[in-house]
Design a protein around this motif. Structure first.
Motif, PDB file in Angstrom:
ATOM      1  N   UNK A 220      20.929  -1.307-144.585  1.00 48.08           N
ATOM      2  CA  UNK A 220      20.992  -0.910-145.996  1.00 48.08           C
ATOM      3  C   UNK A 220      22.191  -1.568-146.669  1.00 48.08           C
ATOM      4  N   UNK A 221      23.339  -1.587-145.989  1.00 46.58           N
ATOM      5  CA  UNK A 221      24.526  -2.213-146.562  1.00 46.58           C
ATOM      6  C   UNK A 221      24.320  -3.702-146.776  1.00 46.58           C
ATOM      7  N   UNK A 222      23.644  -4.342-145.824  1.00 49.65           N
ATOM      8  CA  UNK A 222      23.357  -5.767-145.964  1.00 49.65           C
ATOM      9  C   UNK A 222      22.455  -6.016-147.163  1.00 49.65           C
ATOM     10  N   UNK A 223      21.426  -5.206-147.299  1.00 49.45           N
ATOM     11  CA  UNK A 223      20.504  -5.354-148.422  1.00 49.45           C
ATOM     12  C   UNK A 223      21.207  -5.049-149.740  1.00 49.45           C
ATOM     13  N   UNK A 224      22.105  -4.054-149.734  1.00 49.49           N
ATOM     14  CA  UNK A 224      22.848  -3.711-150.941  1.00 49.49           C
ATOM     15  C   UNK A 224      23.724  -4.871-151.383  1.00 49.49           C
ATOM     16  N   UNK A 225      24.368  -5.535-150.437  1.00 45.31           N
ATOM     17  CA  UNK A 225      25.194  -6.694-150.776  1.00 45.31           C
ATOM     18  C   UNK A 225      24.353  -7.820-151.355  1.00 45.31           C
ATOM     19  N   UNK A 226      23.148  -8.009-150.802  1.00 38.56           N
ATOM     20  CA  UNK A 226      22.257  -9.045-151.316  1.00 38.56           C
ATOM     21  C   UNK A 226      21.821  -8.728-152.747  1.00 38.56           C
ATOM     22  N   UNK A 227      21.483  -7.456-152.993  1.00 41.03           N
ATOM     23  CA  UNK A 227      21.067  -7.047-154.333  1.00 41.03           C
ATOM     24  C   UNK A 227      22.196  -7.234-155.344  1.00 41.03           C
ATOM     25  N   UNK A 228      23.404  -6.855-154.952  1.00 36.72           N
ATOM     26  CA  UNK A 228      24.535  -6.989-155.859  1.00 36.72           C
ATOM     27  C   UNK A 228      24.848  -8.453-156.135  1.00 36.72           C
ATOM     28  N   UNK A 229      24.712  -9.283-155.103  1.00 35.79           N
ATOM     29  CA  UNK A 229      24.920 -10.719-155.300  1.00 35.79           C
ATOM     30  C   UNK A 229      23.918 -11.279-156.298  1.00 35.79           C
ATOM     31  N   UNK A 230      22.667 -10.835-156.206  1.00 33.51           N
ATOM     32  CA  UNK A 230      21.643 -11.290-157.153  1.00 33.51           C
ATOM     33  C   UNK A 230      21.955 -10.818-158.570  1.00 33.51           C
ATOM     34  N   UNK A 231      22.449  -9.587-158.692  1.00 29.74           N
ATOM     35  CA  UNK A 231      22.801  -9.063-160.013  1.00 29.74           C
ATOM     36  C   UNK A 231      23.936  -9.869-160.636  1.00 29.74           C
ATOM     37  N   UNK A 232      24.927 -10.239-159.810  1.00 33.40           N
ATOM     38  CA  UNK A 232      26.027 -11.061-160.323  1.00 33.40           C
ATOM     39  C   UNK A 232      25.507 -12.415-160.788  1.00 33.40           C
ATOM     40  N   UNK A 233      24.614 -12.988-160.008  1.00 27.27           N
ATOM     41  CA  UNK A 233      24.094 -14.319-160.328  1.00 27.27           C
ATOM     42  C   UNK A 233      23.319 -14.317-161.643  1.00 27.27           C
ATOM     43  N   UNK A 234      22.564 -13.270-161.903  1.00 30.42           N
ATOM     44  CA  UNK A 234      21.702 -13.226-163.085  1.00 30.42           C
ATOM     45  C   UNK A 234      22.392 -12.637-164.319  1.00 30.42           C
ATOM     46  N   UNK A 235      23.584 -12.066-164.142  1.00 32.19           N
ATOM     47  CA  UNK A 235      24.255 -11.374-165.246  1.00 32.19           C
ATOM     48  C   UNK A 235      24.791 -12.350-166.284  1.00 32.19           C
ATOM     49  N   UNK A 236      24.874 -11.884-167.514  1.00 27.57           N
ATOM     50  CA  UNK A 236      25.558 -12.610-168.586  1.00 27.57           C
ATOM     51  C   UNK A 236      26.904 -11.911-168.791  1.00 27.57           C
ATOM     52  N   UNK A 237      27.960 -12.569-168.365  1.00 27.66           N
ATOM     53  CA  UNK A 237      29.303 -11.975-168.409  1.00 27.66           C
ATOM     54  C   UNK A 237      30.209 -12.850-169.285  1.00 27.66           C
ATOM     55  N   UNK A 238      30.775 -12.233-170.275  1.00 26.76           N
ATOM     56  CA  UNK A 238      31.670 -12.944-171.199  1.00 26.76           C
ATOM     57  C   UNK A 238      33.069 -12.343-171.085  1.00 26.76           C
ATOM     58  N   UNK A 239      34.057 -13.209-170.777  1.00 29.82           N
ATOM     59  CA  UNK A 239      35.445 -12.762-170.721  1.00 29.82           C
ATOM     60  C   UNK A 239      36.147 -13.091-172.029  1.00 29.82           C
ATOM     61  N   UNK A 240      36.954 -12.156-172.502  1.00 27.44           N
ATOM     62  CA  UNK A 240      37.655 -12.382-173.753  1.00 27.44           C
ATOM     63  C   UNK A 240      39.160 -12.265-173.585  1.00 27.44           C
TER      64      UNK A 240
END
Length: 472
Positions: free
Chosen positions: A452-472
Motif C-alpha cells: 500500500x505504501x509503495x502504491x501510495x508513493x506511486x500515486x503521489x508521484x503521478x499527482x505531482x507530475x500532473x499538477x499545475x503548481x505556480x510559485x510566487x
C-alpha cells in the motif's frame, strides 16, 4: 576511521499514529536496504557513463547552464491547481517543526527547510484535492476528534493548552488540523482505491525465509553520503568531520543526524533521514566493504566515519542490532518506581553535592518497592510509577544497570543540575518471550502495508507530475 559515541536518537518526536504525520518526509522512516550512493560516477566511471544514465534524454556530460535558477529566492507561496498556500501557512508549519525538534538554524539552513516545508504542504494539498475528486469526505467533527486524540496522546495537553502552545511558538491550531485533514483524506482514499491481495504462498515463503534466518543478526543503520569527485576528497572528508561534530553536540536538535541526512546527504535515503532500515546479512553484503566492516565492529548508538566508499565518503550511525526470531533480553518489560528531587534555582555546587550524598545514602537503603514511599517522604522526593518500560528504551548507561538489577534494588543516583537527581527502583520484570518469528496474519499485514505504501508513493508521484503548481 574515527568512531565516536552519539546520544540516543530522539524519541520525543513521535509520529502521530498516522503514516506521514508531522515531518515524516523530513525525519526518519523505516525501510529496506537502499542505494548507498546516488546515480553518480563511481571510481573508474566516466562522465559519459554518467550522462548515459539519462537514458533516452541524451544528456550532455558537462552542460552549460544559461541563466540562474535559485529556489531559495522564491517567495514561500505556491498555488497548487488553484489552491493557494500562503506565506503564513509555511511560516506556521516551519515554526512547529523547529520547536518540536528544538532546532536552531542559520539563515541558509532556514531557507533549505522552508523549501522542504513548501514541498510537504504541496503534497498535502494534492492529497486533499485527489481525495475530494474521488468523493472522499472528511467531516470537521472527524478532524477535531483526531486532533484531540493526537494532542492528548502525543503531547499530554488539552485542546486549549495545545492552542496556547502553538500560538506561543508562532504556529496555529489551523495549521496542525490541516495536517490531520490531509492524512485522514489520503488514508481513506487509499483504502477505497488501492486493493492489495497477498497470497498464502507468498506469506508462507516469507515465514520460511525468516525461520532459516533465525538466530542471525540484523543491523538497523542510518547513513549520510557525500560525493567527492575530482580533487574534492579532502574537502568532503573535512566537511563530514564537521557534520559528525555537530551531530555529537546535537546542534540541530535531538535528531541532528536526520537533519543532516535530509539536508545534505546525496544517497537515495535522503528523504527518510538516512534510514537504511533493518539489514540482514545478505542485504549488508550489498554495501561497500568498508561500510560492512564498520557496521559489524560498531556498538549500537555510535557513529563511524568519515568512511571512504566508491565516489565519496559516508557517515554511519548504528541504531541497534537484533537476532532474527530470537527473544532479545533488551525487550524485557520493567515495572519501575522513580524517585526524583529537583534542585532549587541558584543552588551552589557544595549544596548540590550534599543533596546528592543524602539522596544516595537513603535510596540505597531501599529493599523493595514497599519502602519507596517512606524514603521519598524523608527526601522530599516525588515518586512516579511506570509498569511498561522496555530495557532497550532506557538510555544506554541505565540500560546496562537495569539488566543486572534484581527486583527490589535501585539504581545509583543520576541526573544533572538542571533536571535534579533521580533513582529507579525495580519492582518487577517480565522477560521477553520465546521465538519471535511472526505469524501468518502478522506477515500478511506487513506485506500489505508495504505494498500500500509503495502504491501510495506511486500515486503521489503521478499527482505531482500532473499538477499545475505556480510559485510566487
Amino acid at each position: 576511521m574515527v568512531t565516536t559515541t552519539n546520544g540516543k536518537t530522539a524519541r520525543t518526536l513521535r509520529r502521530f499514529g498516522f503514516g506521514t504525520m508531522l515531518v515524516a518526509s523530513l525525519a526518519m522512516a523505516g525501510g529496506s536496504i537502499a542505494q548507498t550512493t546516488p546515480d553518480a560516477p563511481q571510481d573508474g566511471g566516466t562522465p559519459e557513463a554518467s550522462a548515459n544514465r539519462g537514458g533516452n534524454l541524451d544528456l550532455p556530460s558537462n552542460p552549460q547552464i544559461f541563466g540562474k535558477i535559485d529556489p531559495n529566492v522564491r517567495k514561500p507561496t505556491a498555488i497548487v491547481n488553484g489552491t493557494v498556500i500562503t506565506g503564513t501557512d509555511v511560516d506556521q508549519r516551519l515554526a512547529f517543526l523547529l520547536a518540536a525538534r528544538d532546532m536552531k538554524l542559520s539563515e541558509q539552513e532556514m531557507g533549505q527547510y522552508r523549501l522542504l516545508v513548501i514541498r510537504q504542504l504541496v503534497d498535502e494539498t494534492l492529497q486533499i484535492q485527489e481525495a475530494k475528486t474521488a468523493d472522499v469526505k472528511i467531516s470537521l467533527e472527524e478532524v477535531n476528534k483526531s486532533y484531540d486524540s493526537i494532542v492528548r496522546s502525543n503531547f499530554g495537553k488539552s485542546a486549549q493548552e495545545m492552542r496556547t502552545y502553538l500560538r506561543s511558538i508562532g504556529s496555529s491550531e489551523r495549521s496542525f488540523k490541516r495536517q490531520v485533514e490531509a492524512e485522514l483524506s489520503w488514508n481513506r482514499y487509499l483504502r477505497r482505491k488501492v486493493d492489495i491481495n497477498v497470497g498464502d504462498e507468498e506469506v508462507q515463503a516469507i515465514i520460511d525465509k525468516l525461520k532459516k534466518q533465525q538466530g542471525t543478526t540484523e543491523y538497523h543503520v542510518r547513513e549520510i553520503y557525500l560525493s567527492a569527485g575530482g580533487d574534492r576528497a579532502q574537502e568532503v572528508f573535512a566537511q563530514e568531520q564537521q557534520i559528525m561534530g555537530s551531530i555529537q553536540k546535537r546542534e540541530k536538535g535531538d535528531d541532528s543526524f536526520g537533519y543532516y541526512a535530509g539536508a545534505m546527504s546525496e544517497a537515495s535515503t535522503k528523504s527518510t533521514g538516512g534510514d537504511l532500515g533493518w539489514l540482514n546479512e545478505n542485504q549488508l553484503a550489498q554495501l561497500p566493504p568498508a561500510l560492512v566492516e564498520a557496521i559489524k565492529t560498531m556498538q549500537p548508538e555510535h557513529l563511524a566515519g568519515p568512511i571512504e566508499v566508491p565516489g565519496g565518503f559516508s557517515i554511519i550511525y548504528l541504531v541497534d542490532t537484533r537476532k532474527v526470531g530470537v527473544a532479545d533480553p533488551l525487550d524485557a518489560k520493567l515495572t519501575l518506581k522513580q524517585l526524583s528531587v529537583r534542585f532549587p534555582d541558584g543552588i551552589s555546587k557544595a549544596q548540590a553535592d550534599a543533596r546528592v550524598t543524602e539522596f544516595a545514602k537513603l535510596s540505597q537503603t531501599i529493599r523493595g518497592c514497599g519502602e519507596v514511599a517512606k524514603v521519598a517522604s524523608a527526601l522530599g522526593a516525588e515518586v512516579v510509577d511506570n509498569d511498561s518500560v522496555r530495557i532497550r528504551d532506557l538510555p544506554p548507561a541505565l540500560r546496562d544497570i537495569m539488566a543486572k538489577l534484581s527486583v527490589g534494588e535501585s539504581t545509583p543516583p543520576f541526573g544533572s543540575p538542571k533536571d535534579g537527581i533521580r533513582s529507579l527502583v525495580l519492582c518487577g520484570r517480565d522477560e521477553a518471550g520465546g521465538s519471535t518469528v511472526p505469524g501468518v496474519e502478522q506477515v500478511r499485514g506487513q506485506m500489505e502495508n508495504a505494498r500500500v505504501n509503495l502504491r501510495a508513493n506511486q500515486l503521489l508521484r503521478d499527482l505531482r507530475r500532473d499538477a499545475i503548481i505556480e510559485y510566487r
